[in-house]
Design a protein around this motif. Structure first.
Motif, short mmCIF file in Angstrom:
data_model
loop_
_atom_site.label_atom_id
_atom_site.label_comp_id
_atom_site.label_asym_id
_atom_site.label_seq_id
_atom_site.Cartn_x
_atom_site.Cartn_y
_atom_site.Cartn_z
N VAL A 15 -13.53 36.30 -103.51
CA VAL A 15 -12.51 37.33 -103.26
C VAL A 15 -13.18 38.69 -103.37
CG1 VAL A 15 -10.35 38.37 -104.05
CG2 VAL A 15 -10.63 35.90 -104.15
N THR A 16 -12.93 39.54 -102.37
CA THR A 16 -13.47 40.89 -102.38
C THR A 16 -12.32 41.89 -102.45
OG1 THR A 16 -13.37 41.18 -99.98
CG2 THR A 16 -15.35 40.11 -100.90
N VAL A 17 -12.66 43.15 -102.65
CA VAL A 17 -11.62 44.17 -102.68
C VAL A 17 -10.93 44.28 -101.32
CG1 VAL A 17 -13.13 46.11 -102.09
CG2 VAL A 17 -11.08 46.51 -103.48
N ASP A 18 -11.63 43.97 -100.24
CA ASP A 18 -10.99 43.99 -98.91
C ASP A 18 -9.90 42.93 -98.82
OD1 ASP A 18 -12.56 46.08 -98.00
OD2 ASP A 18 -14.09 44.76 -97.15
N ASP A 19 -10.13 41.76 -99.43
CA ASP A 19 -9.09 40.72 -99.46
C ASP A 19 -7.86 41.20 -100.22
OD1 ASP A 19 -10.73 38.80 -98.15
OD2 ASP A 19 -11.74 38.37 -100.05
N ILE A 20 -8.10 41.95 -101.28
CA ILE A 20 -6.99 42.46 -102.10
C ILE A 20 -6.24 43.56 -101.37
CG2 ILE A 20 -6.42 43.57 -104.30
CD1 ILE A 20 -8.98 42.15 -105.44
N LEU A 21 -6.96 44.41 -100.68
CA LEU A 21 -6.31 45.45 -99.87
C LEU A 21 -5.47 44.83 -98.76
CD1 LEU A 21 -9.30 47.94 -99.67
CD2 LEU A 21 -7.11 48.37 -100.82
N ALA A 22 -5.99 43.77 -98.14
CA ALA A 22 -5.23 43.07 -97.10
C ALA A 22 -3.99 42.41 -97.68
CB ALA A 22 -6.12 42.03 -96.41
N VAL A 25 -1.15 44.93 -98.10
CA VAL A 25 -0.43 45.19 -96.85
C VAL A 25 0.51 44.04 -96.53
CG1 VAL A 25 -0.71 45.50 -94.36
CG2 VAL A 25 -2.28 46.64 -95.94
N ARG A 26 0.03 42.82 -96.76
CA ARG A 26 0.79 41.62 -96.41
C ARG A 26 2.08 41.51 -97.23
NH1 ARG A 26 -3.43 38.38 -97.23
NH2 ARG A 26 -4.33 38.80 -95.17
N ILE A 27 1.99 41.80 -98.52
CA ILE A 27 3.16 41.59 -99.40
C ILE A 27 3.99 42.86 -99.60
CG2 ILE A 27 1.91 39.77 -100.62
CD1 ILE A 27 1.53 41.66 -102.97
N SER A 28 3.54 43.95 -99.03
CA SER A 28 4.23 45.23 -99.22
C SER A 28 5.70 45.14 -98.80
CB SER A 28 3.53 46.32 -98.41
OG SER A 28 4.20 47.55 -98.55
N GLY A 29 6.57 45.67 -99.63
CA GLY A 29 8.00 45.68 -99.35
C GLY A 29 8.73 44.45 -99.84
N ALA A 30 7.98 43.38 -100.17
CA ALA A 30 8.62 42.15 -100.65
C ALA A 30 8.44 41.95 -102.15
CB ALA A 30 8.07 40.94 -99.90
N VAL A 31 7.54 42.73 -102.76
CA VAL A 31 7.40 42.75 -104.21
C VAL A 31 7.57 44.19 -104.68
CG1 VAL A 31 5.87 40.74 -104.29
CG2 VAL A 31 4.89 43.04 -104.16
N VAL A 32 7.90 44.35 -105.94
CA VAL A 32 8.15 45.68 -106.49
C VAL A 32 6.83 46.36 -106.86
CG1 VAL A 32 9.29 46.96 -108.35
CG2 VAL A 32 10.34 44.87 -107.44
N HIS A 33 6.69 47.61 -106.43
CA HIS A 33 5.59 48.44 -106.93
C HIS A 33 6.04 48.95 -108.29
CE1 HIS A 33 2.26 51.57 -106.19
NE2 HIS A 33 2.69 51.75 -107.42
N THR A 34 5.67 48.21 -109.33
CA THR A 34 6.18 48.50 -110.67
C THR A 34 5.53 49.74 -111.26
OG1 THR A 34 4.55 46.99 -111.63
CG2 THR A 34 6.73 46.09 -111.14
N GLY A 167 -3.79 38.23 -104.24
CA GLY A 167 -2.45 38.78 -104.46
C GLY A 167 -2.31 39.39 -105.84
N GLN A 168 -2.83 38.71 -106.84
CA GLN A 168 -2.73 39.24 -108.21
C GLN A 168 -3.54 40.54 -108.36
OE1 GLN A 168 -0.61 37.26 -108.42
NE2 GLN A 168 -1.02 35.22 -109.26
N GLY A 169 -4.60 40.67 -107.60
CA GLY A 169 -5.43 41.86 -107.69
C GLY A 169 -4.73 43.13 -107.31
#
Length: 415
Positions: A15-22, A25-34, A167-169
């Motif tokens: 897993v790289t930081v690029d995977d985490i950045l992607a 984007v993928r989960i944005s809007g469906a989980v809370v930015h706490t 995703g956890q990243g």
């Protein structure tokens, strides 16, 4: 280091930081930015600036939604139609169940029979089929893999998959963007998925950041692996969300390379951390979610003058268990106490004792006499008094007053 370890240490991490950045984007809007907020009181208590990331404010009250959703969104159509299965102590289950229902993906969850009732009912409430099997996570995991083969389901590991870790990243991305002054992270480790993702993101964003893992003393699986120790992994821990006997094959590689250290915390400090967060921050956190603060309590000197980020990873704690934790903490602080007082069995004995409690302004909650099951003389009795005081000093004054009046008094201690 054996040959396999040398080969693994030379391989790039999956897993790289690029995977985490992607993933973000993928989960944005469906989980809370706490929110990531400074705790003024905890900062003063521990001599460092303490930042709290409130992942207990996710819809399912835990960060696990992030990895679960990232994994579900990358399933092929046929796999989505068949459905997924997972083994979980609770929070991975709820995240997978909630987002599975949203996306129309059938979800089956295998849970240990010891899973708190609140997690079972909430997972079922999100539409998942729950199967209870085994005493520990590892038992449930083995059975879930068996069912996956029998029914053609996709097994979604709670921590040892790159999509889950990515995703956890996203937790670390948010923390360090919202509070860039953070220079230290303390991250709970069970299997290591959260640590792997967060440490990858954090080290990419701030190469000099310190990253510590934390485990419960009863389940030091990753600690043992990193330290080359052979410590037992067993017991009834408050932090059941990180009670994992075997760290992941993938996640251990991240911890080996990225952890500045892995710390252990006692059950007592886990209880204290849960209680402190409720009293100070007015937020409910489960044992695993309070592990970061427990590490700060246990290893306070390590973090003086640092800017420390803690993740409150989840808030799914059984209400009865929470009540027990809070009452035990009150007892340890002296605000609740049970005293055993030796009396002579004669009229007025109780009155004279009660008068001392009244003089010291101590509230009596419960009384219990014992005349039969005691090694006292036949004319003696023991009186257990459960009482409420302002603090430890107030309790000490009460005990001193009772002894001054000639009574034999012994506090009944909490473990």
């Amino acid at each position: 280091m054996n040959t396999l370890s040398k080969i693994e240490s030379a391989m790039p991490l999956p897993v790289t930081v690029d995977d985490i950045l992607a993933a973000r984007v993928r989960i944005s809007g469906a989980v809370v930015h706490t929110p990531t907020l400074v705790s003024q009181t905890l900062s003063e208590m521990f001599g460092c600036k303490v930042f709290l990331k409130f992942e207990n404010l996710q819809f399912t009250a835990a960060y696990k939604e992030r990895g679960a959703l990232n994994r579900l969104l990358q399933l092929e159509k046929a796999a989505k139609e068949k459905g997924v299965i997972a083994a979980s102590a609770g929070n991975h289950a709820q995240g997978l169940a909630y987002h599975g229902r949203r996306l129309g993906v059938p979800v089956t969850i295998v849970m240990p029979v010891t899973t708190p009732t609140v997690k079972v009912t909430q997972t079922q409430g999100h539409g998942a089929t729950v199967v209870l099997h085994g005493e520990k996570f590892d038992d449930a995991s083995t059975y879930a893999r068996q069912l996956a083969k029998e029914h053609g389901l996709t097994f979604v590991h709670p921590f040892d998959e790159p999509d889950i870790m990515a995703g956890q990243g996203t937790v670390a991305l948010e923390m360090l963007e919202d509070a860039p002054e953070i220079d230290t992270l303390i991250i709970p480790i069970g299997g290591g998925g959260l640590f792997s993702g967060m440490a990858t993101a954090a080290k990419a964003m701030k190469p000099d950041i310190k990253v510590y893992g934390v485990q419960a003393e009863l389940y030091p699986s990753m600690y043992s692996h990193i330290k080359g120790a052979k410590l037992a992994c067993d017991g009834d821990t408050l932090a059941e969300g990180i009670a994992v006997k075997e760290p992941g094959e993938l996640t251990r590689r991240f911890v080996e390379r990225l952890a500045d250290d892995v710390l252990l915390v006692s059950e007592r400090h886990l209880e204290e951390a849960v209680s402190l967060l409720l009293q100070i921050e007015k937020t409910v956190v489960e044992g695993a979610g309070a592990a970061g603060l427990a590490a700060l309590i246990t290893h306070k000197d390590m973090f003086v003058d640092r800017n420390v980020g803690l993740v409150l990873t989840g808030g799914n704690i059984d209400t009865r268990l929470l009540a027990n934790v809070l009452l035990r903490d009150l007892a340890r602080s002296g605000r609740l106490a049970r005293l055993r007082i030796i009396l002579q069995d004669r009229p007025g004995a109780l009155f004279h004792v009660a008068r001392i409690f009244d003089q010291e302004a101590v509230n009596i909650l419960e009384l219990s006499h014992q005349r039969i099951f005691t090694n006292l003389p036949a004319k003696g009795l023991s009186l257990d008094v459960e009482c409420e005081t302002r603090d430890g000093d107030h309790l000490d004054r009460l005990i001193a007053a009772l002894r001054e009046a000639g009574y034999e008094v012994a506090p009944i201690e909490v473990a």
